[in-house]
Design an enzyme around this catalytic site. Structure first.
Site, PDB file in Angstrom:
ATOM      1  N   TYR A  20     -23.897 -30.595 -30.853  1.00  0.00           N
ATOM      2  CA  TYR A  20     -25.028 -30.697 -31.761  1.00  0.00           C
ATOM      3  C   TYR A  20     -26.064 -29.614 -31.447  1.00  0.00           C
ATOM      4  O   TYR A  20     -25.884 -28.790 -30.546  1.00  0.00           O
ATOM      5  CB  TYR A  20     -25.650 -32.090 -31.657  1.00  0.00           C
ATOM      6  CG  TYR A  20     -24.767 -33.180 -32.216  1.00  0.00           C
ATOM      7  CD1 TYR A  20     -25.000 -33.716 -33.486  1.00  0.00           C
ATOM      8  CD2 TYR A  20     -23.704 -33.677 -31.479  1.00  0.00           C
ATOM      9  CE1 TYR A  20     -24.198 -34.721 -34.001  1.00  0.00           C
ATOM     10  CE2 TYR A  20     -22.887 -34.686 -31.989  1.00  0.00           C
ATOM     11  CZ  TYR A  20     -23.142 -35.201 -33.244  1.00  0.00           C
ATOM     12  OH  TYR A  20     -22.343 -36.191 -33.754  1.00  0.00           O
ATOM     13  N   HIS A  21     -27.156 -29.632 -32.184  1.00  0.00           N
ATOM     14  CA  HIS A  21     -28.192 -28.609 -32.046  1.00  0.00           C
ATOM     15  C   HIS A  21     -28.887 -28.702 -30.685  1.00  0.00           C
ATOM     16  O   HIS A  21     -28.923 -29.743 -30.045  1.00  0.00           O
ATOM     17  CB  HIS A  21     -29.233 -28.765 -33.160  1.00  0.00           C
ATOM     18  CG  HIS A  21     -29.757 -30.164 -33.291  1.00  0.00           C
ATOM     19  ND1 HIS A  21     -29.036 -31.182 -33.876  1.00  0.00           N
ATOM     20  CD2 HIS A  21     -30.927 -30.721 -32.900  1.00  0.00           C
ATOM     21  CE1 HIS A  21     -29.741 -32.294 -33.846  1.00  0.00           C
ATOM     22  NE2 HIS A  21     -30.893 -32.049 -33.250  1.00  0.00           N
ATOM     23  N   GLY A  22     -29.436 -27.569 -30.272  1.00  0.00           N
ATOM     24  CA  GLY A  22     -30.226 -27.527 -29.043  1.00  0.00           C
ATOM     25  C   GLY A  22     -29.430 -27.509 -27.757  1.00  0.00           C
ATOM     26  O   GLY A  22     -30.015 -27.587 -26.677  1.00  0.00           O
TER      27      GLY A  22
END
Length: 214
Positions: free
Chosen positions: A99-101
């Site tokens: 996922y993001h980050g």
């Protein structure tokens, strides 16, 4: 063709169930992988400046920074993607879902292998940091915002800071993005609950002393 393989994988794994045009045109994670293939080929061919230029352009267009020296397997799915960073010596296996980050970073400025190796079928939750030349085994799951600085065995779930297994509550869903099956399996939440209980006891003791004094 890898583009179609990436798009097919996204359509199969993303619960949003995008159509083909949406998948190919609107998924930054897919674009970042395609750009990286070109940058990595140039990097391996000794053309480092052009490779870095392509990598920089990809970051500008997708919000995902993958060093051209990083090694990526097949069917990598970066969902949402913004803020993802792969270091130069990072290695990612097949069928990884993140996922993001997420950061695959280092802990030293020394040369050589300094970034993590991610096995096949690993899921990494939003905001997780995997740091140093460690290994994350096949099928492992890393919870959101976890900080991983030690090896993770295959098929194990880790959460928290520093990352560790969530007690006796292993994740039964290999596709879960955050590595948690219920709120009480959150180590940070456990610490907050303990602090709240301690504050309640102190308040009760203060109230008791006030009653005695009056």
């Amino acid at each position: 063709m890898e583009l179609l393989e990436l798009a097919r994988n996204i359509r199969a794994r993303d619960p949003a169930k995008p159509n083909w045009p949406e998948t190919i045109l609107c998924y930054a994670g897919l674009h970042a992988v395609v750009w990286h293939r070109m940058a990595h080929a140039l990097w391996r061919g000794g053309m480092r400046a052009p490779a870095r230029c392509i990598s920089h352009l990809s970051r500008f267009l997708t919000g995902i920074e993958i060093h051209p020296g990083a090694k990526i397997g097949r069917r990598l799915f970066i969902d949402h993607g913004m803020g993802v960073v792969f270091g130069e010596t990072a290695e990612v296996g097949d069928d990884v879902y993140m996922y993001h980050g997420v950061t695959l970073g280092g802990l030293t400025t020394a040369t050589g292998k300094r970034h993590p190796t991610i096995g096949n079928g690993v899921t990494i939750g939003a905001g997780a940091k995997v740091l140093g030349p460690i290994t994350v085994g096949d099928g492992a799951r890393i919870g959101a915002n976890a900080v991983v600085v030690r090896n993770v065995p295959a098929d194990q779930t880790v959460v928290g800071i520093p990352a560790r297994p969530p007690g006796d509550d292993p994740c039964s869903d290999p596709g879960i993005g955050y590595g948690l099956t219920r709120p009480e399996a959150d180590p940070v939440g456990e610490q907050l609950a303990a602090l709240r209980a301690e504050v309640a006891l102190l308040r009760a003791e203060v109230a008791q002393r006030e009653r005695v004094g009056s």
